[in-house]
Design an enzyme around this catalytic site. Sequence first.
Site, mmCIF file in Angstrom:
data_model
loop_
_atom_site.group_PDB
_atom_site.id
_atom_site.type_symbol
_atom_site.label_atom_id
_atom_site.label_comp_id
_atom_site.label_asym_id
_atom_site.label_seq_id
_atom_site.Cartn_x
_atom_site.Cartn_y
_atom_site.Cartn_z
ATOM 1 N N HIS A 1 2.761 14.492 -0.245
ATOM 2 C CA HIS A 1 3.176 14.315 1.155
ATOM 3 C C HIS A 1 4.643 14.716 1.321
ATOM 4 C CE1 HIS A 1 -0.442 12.291 2.474
ATOM 5 N NE2 HIS A 1 -0.276 11.255 1.695
ATOM 6 N N TYR B 1 -9.393 11.540 4.024
ATOM 7 C CA TYR B 1 -9.510 11.457 2.564
ATOM 8 C C TYR B 1 -10.802 12.100 2.086
ATOM 9 C CZ TYR B 1 -5.775 8.077 3.252
ATOM 10 O OH TYR B 1 -4.608 7.464 3.628
ATOM 11 N N HIS C 1 0.849 -1.198 0.000
ATOM 12 C CA HIS C 1 0.000 0.000 0.000
ATOM 13 C C HIS C 1 0.886 1.251 0.000
ATOM 14 C CE1 HIS C 1 -3.840 2.060 0.437
ATOM 15 N NE2 HIS C 1 -3.107 2.974 1.037
ATOM 16 N N HIS D 1 -6.627 0.661 5.677
ATOM 17 C CA HIS D 1 -6.637 1.661 6.748
ATOM 18 C C HIS D 1 -7.305 1.155 8.028
ATOM 19 C CE1 HIS D 1 -5.906 3.657 2.987
ATOM 20 N NE2 HIS D 1 -5.348 4.656 3.642
ATOM 21 N N GLU E 1 1.633 10.793 -3.519
ATOM 22 C CA GLU E 1 2.697 10.544 -2.527
ATOM 23 C C GLU E 1 3.706 11.689 -2.500
ATOM 24 O OE1 GLU E 1 2.248 8.429 -0.360
ATOM 25 O OE2 GLU E 1 0.633 7.355 -1.349
HETATM 26 O O1 X8Z Z 1 -4.144 5.377 1.128
HETATM 27 C C1 X8Z Z 1 -4.105 6.214 0.249
HETATM 28 C C2 X8Z Z 1 -2.767 6.731 -0.261
HETATM 29 C C3 X8Z Z 1 -1.733 6.774 0.794
HETATM 30 S S1 X8Z Z 1 -2.022 7.970 2.000
HETATM 31 C C4 X8Z Z 1 -2.289 5.846 -1.382
HETATM 32 N N1 X8Z Z 1 -5.256 6.637 -0.324
HETATM 33 C C5 X8Z Z 1 -6.554 6.145 0.089
HETATM 34 C C6 X8Z Z 1 -6.762 4.686 -0.261
HETATM 35 O O2 X8Z Z 1 -5.981 4.126 -1.042
HETATM 36 O O3 X8Z Z 1 -7.730 4.103 0.223
HETATM 37 C C7 X8Z Z 1 -5.354 7.656 -1.363
HETATM 38 C C8 X8Z Z 1 -6.813 7.841 -1.612
HETATM 39 C C9 X8Z Z 1 -7.550 6.977 -0.639
HETATM 40 ZN ZN ZN Z 2 -1.783 9.894 1.269
#
Ligand code: X8Z
Ligand code: ZN
Length: 607
Positions: A384, A518, A350, A508, A381
């Site tokens: 960030h 998000y 991820h 997450h 990325e």
């Molecule tokens: O987790 C992320 C990034 C890293 S902070 C790739 N995102 C969320 C996901 O993948 O669920 C970006 C958008 C939503």
């Molecule tokens: Zn991110």
Amino acid sequence: MLHSTKIVAALAAITIFSLPITVQAQAHGKTKKGPATIAEAEKFLKDAEARLDKLSSATQRASWVYETHITDDTESIAAQANELSLEAAGEIAIQARRYNKLPLSVDSKRKLKLLQLSLSLSSEKDRGEYSRLAAQMNGAYGKGKYCPNPSDEKSCLNLGQLEKILATSHNPAELKDAWLGWHQTAMSYKDSYAKYVQVSNKGAREMGFADTGALWRSQYDMPPEAFAAETERLWQQVKPLYDSLHQYVRLKLQQTYGKDEVPSEGPIPAHLFGNMWSQSWDNLYPLVKPQGPAANLDIAEILKQKNIDAKAMTQFSEGFYTSLGMEKLPASFWSKSQLTKPRDREVVCHASAWDLDNLMDVRIKMCINQTTEDFLVIHHELGHIYYDLAYRNQPHLFKGGANDGFHEAIGDTVALSVTPAYLNKLGLLAEVPDASQDIGVLLDRALQKVAFLPFSYLVDQWRWKVYSGQVQPQDYDKVWWELREKYQGVKRPAPMIAGGFDAGAKYHVASDTPYSRYFIAHILQFQLHRALCREAGYSGPLNRCSIYENKAAGKKFQAMLAMGASRPWNEALQAVTGEDKLDASAIIDYFAPLKVWLDAQNKSLAK
Ligand code: X8Z
Ligand code: ZN
């Protein structure tokens, strides 16, 4: 850990200062005698920042090694490092209370509040358990596999392979099998998650929060209830747009899969959206695109044809940031990042961005494929990373985003400037489509951005209920699917199973990363885009604006990034937009022509 290097994040106006001072100061062993003084408070803050800075580097390094080489040993090293950080953060958070009533400078007051937005686990056993469970779930997610034939290891598929099936197959049985296969992997850590929630809540309560959900909602410079109301207000603003898109996609999916698979009313099975979590639907573009000439952002073919590898893709993205006047990435970024999936070991694929020393040792960790999606994720990325670099001269506690939604919005704001004209300029798209083809581009973007809104809203609706105890483990799936049906209009492709943990099949949840960030980011990035385009002197339709090479926009953006977490987030917002509230009118404006088109399509397709 994602981009964040600290256990504390942004600040909140909350009343958490309830314990008598003697009890507070004793909670982690050290007792200060006599009334607190300003000089003592200043020294306390200085020492706390130095201690946390050092510990955060050590923790980040241990986590980096773990996530890029998952073994039992690296798992326990990462857990131990985290435990030390947790101990320090908790101890400092409790000690900080002693100074809450002093007439300190604005900066020092903010630092004190930020310090207290943290868990505090005074029991060593709890800290150990919390850190061990966190590391174990993160690793379990990273290593997760579905083995259609359990006696044959070669049949096993990892998440990347399963996601590819979801993205490319149009065979409902194959899609369902991959979907169910991945979702069952999370069952193995359901009990760990339930235990982890309990320990986490203990830590939140020690700090005076109702539970961990309340702690999370307190990180937005407003009371936790106000944050919940704010997200609901924004959701109501965007819901009609989502509903139009959902209805259009339903009708198009019916054309592909038939009414047996895709009902004319009610929720649609979740395995048909081209994505494991139905969270963004851009992989459906070929199925739902407008008839006739319609441009979109598909660059995967060109990336392959021109042999543009992961590093070159990342260099294109860096080129966007430097065109705004930002610095080049340090040499160590290129030598230390993980851009592609290693073949010889388990890793967490991820995507994430890291700031290992709170200075220049920044890296990304991805498993980049030559896809449009990954090209855009690289921009995300690097957002960030450029934020990290921009605030590196701030004191430790201000090295963070204005809030976590800002951190998530930066790279996405830049990626909104990745337009067909921009891609053409770079040689990544053969022709610049004329304005008559804009609907295709807008639809493609809506499949990414608008489709995502309810998902990003509901993940923490679920977690808030879990943390508050309103939802117990036996009802995890039941409530998860109630929310997914209510907000996204998607349903489980098969009946729920006993002991299931579908929410845990999302990164997450397994890594306990808050998700409202998000949702905020998806509203905010359009607000920032609108303001930066204005700054660049642009006045046409927002979907055609690219701030590439615009130094005036870049300067405004950079000034906001450099503020880090030093001021309440609405001041950061004001610095770029002149507005001091989150406002979904920018995303609504952006997609306004598409909304008209979708509603017309829905009328004619329904006939
Ligand atoms: O987790 C992320 C990034 C890293 S902070 C790739 N995102 C969320 C996901 O993948 O669920 C970006 C958008 C939503
Ligand atoms: Zn991110």
